[in-house]
Design a protein around this motif. Structure first.
Motif, PDB file in Angstrom:
ATOM      1  N   ALA A   1      67.945 105.667  43.043  1.00 15.29           N
ATOM      2  CA  ALA A   1      68.814 105.090  44.069  1.00 15.29           C
ATOM      3  C   ALA A   1      69.964 104.309  43.460  1.00 15.29           C
ATOM      4  CB  ALA A   1      68.011 104.156  44.964  1.00 15.29           C
ATOM      5  N   LYS A   2      71.058 104.249  44.240  1.00 12.38           N
ATOM      6  CA  LYS A   2      72.015 103.148  44.129  1.00 12.38           C
ATOM      7  C   LYS A   2      71.642 102.216  45.257  1.00 12.38           C
ATOM      8  CE  LYS A   2      76.459 103.756  43.599  1.00 12.38           C
ATOM      9  NZ  LYS A   2      77.153 103.580  44.897  1.00 12.38           N
ATOM     10  N   ALA A   3      71.224 101.013  44.937  1.00 11.77           N
ATOM     11  CA  ALA A   3      70.522 100.154  45.887  1.00 11.77           C
ATOM     12  C   ALA A   3      71.233  98.815  46.070  1.00 11.77           C
ATOM     13  CB  ALA A   3      69.092  99.925  45.396  1.00 11.77           C
ATOM     14  N   GLY A   4      70.740  98.045  47.038  1.00 12.12           N
ATOM     15  CA  GLY A   4      71.244  96.710  47.277  1.00 12.12           C
ATOM     16  C   GLY A   4      72.413  96.679  48.241  1.00 12.12           C
ATOM     17  N   VAL A   5      72.973  95.500  48.437  1.00 11.04           N
ATOM     18  CA  VAL A   5      74.047  95.299  49.417  1.00 11.04           C
ATOM     19  C   VAL A   5      75.382  95.639  48.769  1.00 11.04           C
ATOM     20  CG1 VAL A   5      75.170  93.689  50.984  1.00 11.04           C
ATOM     21  CG2 VAL A   5      72.713  93.496  50.565  1.00 11.04           C
ATOM     22  N   GLU A   6      75.924  96.799  49.140  1.00 13.05           N
ATOM     23  CA  GLU A   6      77.194  97.267  48.599  1.00 13.05           C
ATOM     24  C   GLU A   6      78.251  97.200  49.688  1.00 13.05           C
ATOM     25  OE1 GLU A   6      77.639 100.689  45.665  1.00 13.05           O
ATOM     26  OE2 GLU A   6      78.367 101.603  47.531  1.00 13.05           O
ATOM     27  N   GLU A   7      79.238  96.331  49.492  1.00 13.72           N
ATOM     28  CA  GLU A   7      80.314  96.145  50.478  1.00 13.72           C
ATOM     29  C   GLU A   7      79.744  95.931  51.891  1.00 13.72           C
ATOM     30  OE1 GLU A   7      83.449  95.724  49.719  1.00 13.72           O
ATOM     31  OE2 GLU A   7      83.184  96.140  47.583  1.00 13.72           O
ATOM     32  N   GLY A   8      78.694  95.093  51.951  1.00 13.39           N
ATOM     33  CA  GLY A   8      78.117  94.716  53.244  1.00 13.39           C
ATOM     34  C   GLY A   8      77.067  95.668  53.789  1.00 13.39           C
ATOM     35  N   ILE A   9      76.791  96.759  53.094  1.00  7.45           N
ATOM     36  CA  ILE A   9      75.837  97.770  53.567  1.00  7.45           C
ATOM     37  C   ILE A   9      74.609  97.745  52.680  1.00  7.45           C
ATOM     38  CG2 ILE A   9      75.479 100.234  54.026  1.00  7.45           C
ATOM     39  CD1 ILE A   9      78.625 100.376  54.165  1.00  7.45           C
ATOM     40  N   MET A  10      73.451  97.443  53.279  1.00 12.04           N
ATOM     41  CA  MET A  10      72.207  97.430  52.513  1.00 12.04           C
ATOM     42  C   MET A  10      71.730  98.846  52.278  1.00 12.04           C
ATOM     43  SD  MET A  10      69.689  96.058  50.907  1.00 12.04           S
ATOM     44  CE  MET A  10      69.581  94.288  51.284  1.00 12.04           C
ATOM     45  N   GLN A  11      71.504  99.177  51.007  1.00 10.72           N
ATOM     46  CA  GLN A  11      71.001 100.491  50.649  1.00 10.72           C
ATOM     47  C   GLN A  11      69.597 100.348  50.061  1.00 10.72           C
ATOM     48  OE1 GLN A  11      74.720 103.226  49.784  1.00 10.72           O
ATOM     49  NE2 GLN A  11      74.445 101.809  48.106  1.00 10.72           N
ATOM     50  N   ILE A  12      68.733 101.304  50.439  1.00 12.19           N
ATOM     51  CA  ILE A  12      67.353 101.233  49.988  1.00 12.19           C
ATOM     52  C   ILE A  12      67.274 101.444  48.481  1.00 12.19           C
ATOM     53  CG2 ILE A  12      66.507 102.057  52.214  1.00 12.19           C
ATOM     54  CD1 ILE A  12      65.873 104.750  50.856  1.00 12.19           C
ATOM     55  N   GLY A  13      66.193 100.964  47.891  1.00 11.13           N
ATOM     56  CA  GLY A  13      65.893 101.206  46.490  1.00 11.13           C
ATOM     57  C   GLY A  13      64.775 102.226  46.388  1.00 11.13           C
ATOM     58  N   GLY A  14      63.670 101.781  45.815  1.00 12.67           N
ATOM     59  CA  GLY A  14      62.510 102.665  45.727  1.00 12.67           C
ATOM     60  C   GLY A  14      62.623 103.749  44.691  1.00 12.67           C
ATOM     61  N   SER A  15      63.510 103.610  43.711  1.00 12.08           N
ATOM     62  CA  SER A  15      63.612 104.613  42.653  1.00 12.08           C
ATOM     63  C   SER A  15      62.243 104.821  42.023  1.00 12.08           C
ATOM     64  CB  SER A  15      64.597 104.154  41.582  1.00 12.08           C
ATOM     65  OG  SER A  15      65.880 103.974  42.131  1.00 12.08           O
ATOM     66  N   CYS A  16      61.902 106.082  41.757  1.00 10.78           N
ATOM     67  CA  CYS A  16      60.539 106.341  41.326  1.00 10.78           C
ATOM     68  C   CYS A  16      60.433 107.629  40.536  1.00 10.78           C
ATOM     69  CB  CYS A  16      59.594 106.390  42.526  1.00 10.78           C
ATOM     70  SG  CYS A  16      59.992 107.671  43.728  1.00 10.78           S
ATOM     71  N   ILE A  17      59.309 107.778  39.886  1.00  6.78           N
ATOM     72  CA  ILE A  17      58.935 109.009  39.194  1.00  6.78           C
ATOM     73  C   ILE A  17      57.644 109.498  39.832  1.00  6.78           C
ATOM     74  CG2 ILE A  17      58.313 110.038  36.983  1.00  6.78           C
ATOM     75  CD1 ILE A  17      60.063 107.883  35.640  1.00  6.78           C
ATOM     76  N   ILE A  18      57.644 110.764  40.257  1.00  7.08           N
ATOM     77  CA  ILE A  18      56.548 111.322  41.049  1.00  7.08           C
ATOM     78  C   ILE A  18      55.921 112.475  40.280  1.00  7.08           C
ATOM     79  CG2 ILE A  18      55.915 112.391  43.257  1.00  7.08           C
ATOM     80  CD1 ILE A  18      58.476 111.099  44.425  1.00  7.08           C
ATOM     81  N   ALA A  19      54.586 112.525  40.271  1.00  5.72           N
ATOM     82  CA  ALA A  19      53.838 113.563  39.571  1.00  5.72           C
ATOM     83  C   ALA A  19      53.670 114.800  40.448  1.00  5.72           C
ATOM     84  CB  ALA A  19      52.471 113.017  39.168  1.00  5.72           C
ATOM     85  N   PRO A  20      53.270 115.936  39.862  1.00  3.25           N
ATOM     86  CA  PRO A  20      53.024 117.142  40.660  1.00  3.25           C
ATOM     87  C   PRO A  20      51.919 116.964  41.700  1.00  3.25           C
ATOM     88  CG  PRO A  20      53.178 117.690  38.328  1.00  3.25           C
ATOM     89  CD  PRO A  20      53.159 116.200  38.415  1.00  3.25           C
ATOM     90  N   SER A  21      51.109 115.962  41.549  1.00  2.00           N
ATOM     91  CA  SER A  21      50.088 115.644  42.545  1.00  2.00           C
ATOM     92  C   SER A  21      50.667 114.992  43.791  1.00  2.00           C
ATOM     93  CB  SER A  21      49.051 114.691  41.941  1.00  2.00           C
ATOM     94  OG  SER A  21      49.698 113.474  41.564  1.00  2.00           O
ATOM     95  N   GLY A  22      51.948 114.595  43.714  1.00  2.00           N
ATOM     96  CA  GLY A  22      52.573 113.841  44.785  1.00  2.00           C
ATOM     97  C   GLY A  22      52.433 112.343  44.615  1.00  2.00           C
ATOM     98  N   GLN A  23      51.741 111.902  43.586  1.00  2.00           N
ATOM     99  CA  GLN A  23      51.542 110.468  43.361  1.00  2.00           C
ATOM    100  C   GLN A  23      52.756 109.854  42.672  1.00  2.00           C
ATOM    101  OE1 GLN A  23      47.813 111.559  41.272  1.00  2.00           O
ATOM    102  NE2 GLN A  23      47.002 109.687  42.212  1.00  2.00           N
ATOM    103  N   ILE A  24      53.112 108.646  43.092  1.00  2.00           N
ATOM    104  CA  ILE A  24      54.159 107.887  42.408  1.00  2.00           C
ATOM    105  C   ILE A  24      53.531 107.226  41.194  1.00  2.00           C
ATOM    106  CG2 ILE A  24      55.723 105.909  42.579  1.00  2.00           C
ATOM    107  CD1 ILE A  24      56.075 106.579  45.543  1.00  2.00           C
ATOM    108  N   VAL A  25      54.068 107.522  40.022  1.00  2.00           N
ATOM    109  CA  VAL A  25      53.488 106.976  38.797  1.00  2.00           C
ATOM    110  C   VAL A  25      54.275 105.786  38.263  1.00  2.00           C
ATOM    111  CG1 VAL A  25      52.447 109.194  38.180  1.00  2.00           C
ATOM    112  CG2 VAL A  25      54.712 108.629  37.304  1.00  2.00           C
ATOM    113  N   ALA A  26      55.520 105.616  38.736  1.00  2.00           N
ATOM    114  CA  ALA A  26      56.329 104.457  38.339  1.00  2.00           C
ATOM    115  C   ALA A  26      57.386 104.237  39.404  1.00  2.00           C
ATOM    116  CB  ALA A  26      56.985 104.681  36.984  1.00  2.00           C
ATOM    117  N   GLN A  27      57.674 102.951  39.693  1.00  2.00           N
ATOM    118  CA  GLN A  27      58.625 102.654  40.774  1.00  2.00           C
ATOM    119  C   GLN A  27      59.378 101.368  40.478  1.00  2.00           C
ATOM    120  OE1 GLN A  27      57.030 103.000  44.757  1.00  2.00           O
ATOM    121  NE2 GLN A  27      58.515 101.559  45.600  1.00  2.00           N
ATOM    122  N   ALA A  28      60.634 101.319  40.893  1.00  2.00           N
ATOM    123  CA  ALA A  28      61.452 100.116  40.727  1.00  2.00           C
ATOM    124  C   ALA A  28      60.893  98.974  41.558  1.00  2.00           C
ATOM    125  CB  ALA A  28      62.889 100.409  41.127  1.00  2.00           C
ATOM    126  N   LEU A  29      61.069  97.780  41.047  1.00  2.00           N
ATOM    127  CA  LEU A  29      60.568  96.589  41.738  1.00  2.00           C
ATOM    128  C   LEU A  29      61.633  95.931  42.599  1.00  2.00           C
ATOM    129  CD1 LEU A  29      58.529  94.959  38.829  1.00  2.00           C
ATOM    130  CD2 LEU A  29      57.657  96.349  40.719  1.00  2.00           C
TER     131      LEU A  29
END
Length: 311
Positions: free
Chosen positions: A235-263
């Motif tokens: 993601a490009k995240a945070g409040v950019e020019e007054g618009i809140m953008q989601i974060g949640g950047s992550c790495i996902i395994a073939p199982s569908g599980q999230i193995v690492a995620q931004a805080l």
């Protein structure tokens, strides 16, 4: 021997309109050097990573609009990224807005490239699923004018055998469409790289605002599982020019599980050592397309009746 590719998701915090490309590239270089020092093979940057996300604004002046686009890649401003990738021997994915002169006219695309460890561009994708609207809708607190500013991508979804695996690209809204994942899955893709800029608020459907993070991860996790692939989603995240953008950047395994995620919602590096051989059990059993997939039968009800089945 497992096929380990160490991936780095380079989430970016907001980019103000006043921030120059040179300043943004310096932020990207800081993340690249950190990723390389921690053993990354590939670093993945977000969609439209070089500027603020200008489709949120109505722009009528042609010269002003053009100023948000890249006419060459690498450009003078982005050349340091390519040089540093070559020096560090790290691949990278970069999303940017492309201005091309093709077919005798000016063409604009929302584009991503894949660069190998030698600093050479080996893959390019132009976004197909453009969200939003083309006309000015002043009732909105901000616009979503991708349909005005970009053409539908014309390169299709391709996979590239490189850097130890089969790599594919998609951009932002593509992630919500199963077809994007399946076309890459049919090519044996083992690693999908995608960037996104997604507002927390949807003016056309505000009831889903609390679900934005859930829907974001749902679409990406389902795509990985149903096609037996890893994905690095940034993601490009945070409040950019007054618009809140989601974060949640992550790495996902073939199982569908999230193995690492931004805080958080700022510049942040998320890393994982991804065993590409973890794709194999899914591709050879549950999602063995040759054995189980039956596209020749998918339309038979409509073909026989001329309509959808009754409720």
């Amino acid at each position: 021997m497992p096929r380990i590719v160490t991936m780095a998701a380079a989430q970016l915090g907001p980019i103000p309109r006043s921030e120059t490309r040179a300043q943004v590239v310096e932020r990207l270089l800081v993340l690249m050097r950190d990723a390389a020092a921690r053993g990354a093979d590939i670093i993945v940057y977000p969609e439209a990573a070089l500027t603020a996300f200008f489709p949120h604004w109505w722009i009528e002046d042609e010269a002003e609009l053009d100023s948000w686009f890249e006419t060459a890649m690498p450009s003078n401003e982005t050349a340091p990224l390519f040089a540093e990738a070559k020096r560090l021997k790290i691949g990278f994915h970069l999303g940017y807005c492309e201005l091309a002169h093709e077919q005798g006219r000016k063409r604009r695309f929302n584009t991503a490239i894949l660069v190998d460890k030698s600093g050479a561009i080996i893959g390019k994708y132009r976004k197909i699923h453009l969200p939003g609207h083309a006309g000015h809708e002043p009732w909105r607190p901000f616009q979503n004018l991708e349909k005005r500013y970009f053409e539908i991508g014309d390169l299709g979804w391709r996979a590239w055998r490189t850097m130890g695996g089969v790599m594919g690209l998609m951009i932002c809204n593509d992630r919500r469409w199963p077809e994007a994942w399946r076309v890459l899955g049919l090519q044996g893709t083992e690693m999908v790289m995608l960037g996104y800029n997604t507002p927390q608020h949807d003016p056309a459907m505000p009831q889903t605002d609390p679900l934005q993070d859930f829907h974001n991860h749902l679409s990406m996790q389902a795509g990985c599982y149903a096609n037996g692939t890893w994905a690095v989603c940034v993601a490009k995240a945070g409040v950019e020019e007054g618009i809140m953008q989601i974060g949640g950047s992550c790495i996902i395994a073939p199982s569908g599980q999230i193995v690492a995620q931004a805080l958080g919602r700022g510049d942040e590096l998320v890393m994982a050592a991804c065993d590409l051989d973890a794709c194999t059990p899914y591709k050879e059993t549950m999602f063995n397309f040759a054995r189980h997939r039956r596209p020749e039968h998918y339309g038979m009800i409509v073909e026989r009746t001329g309509s959808l089945p009754p409720d």
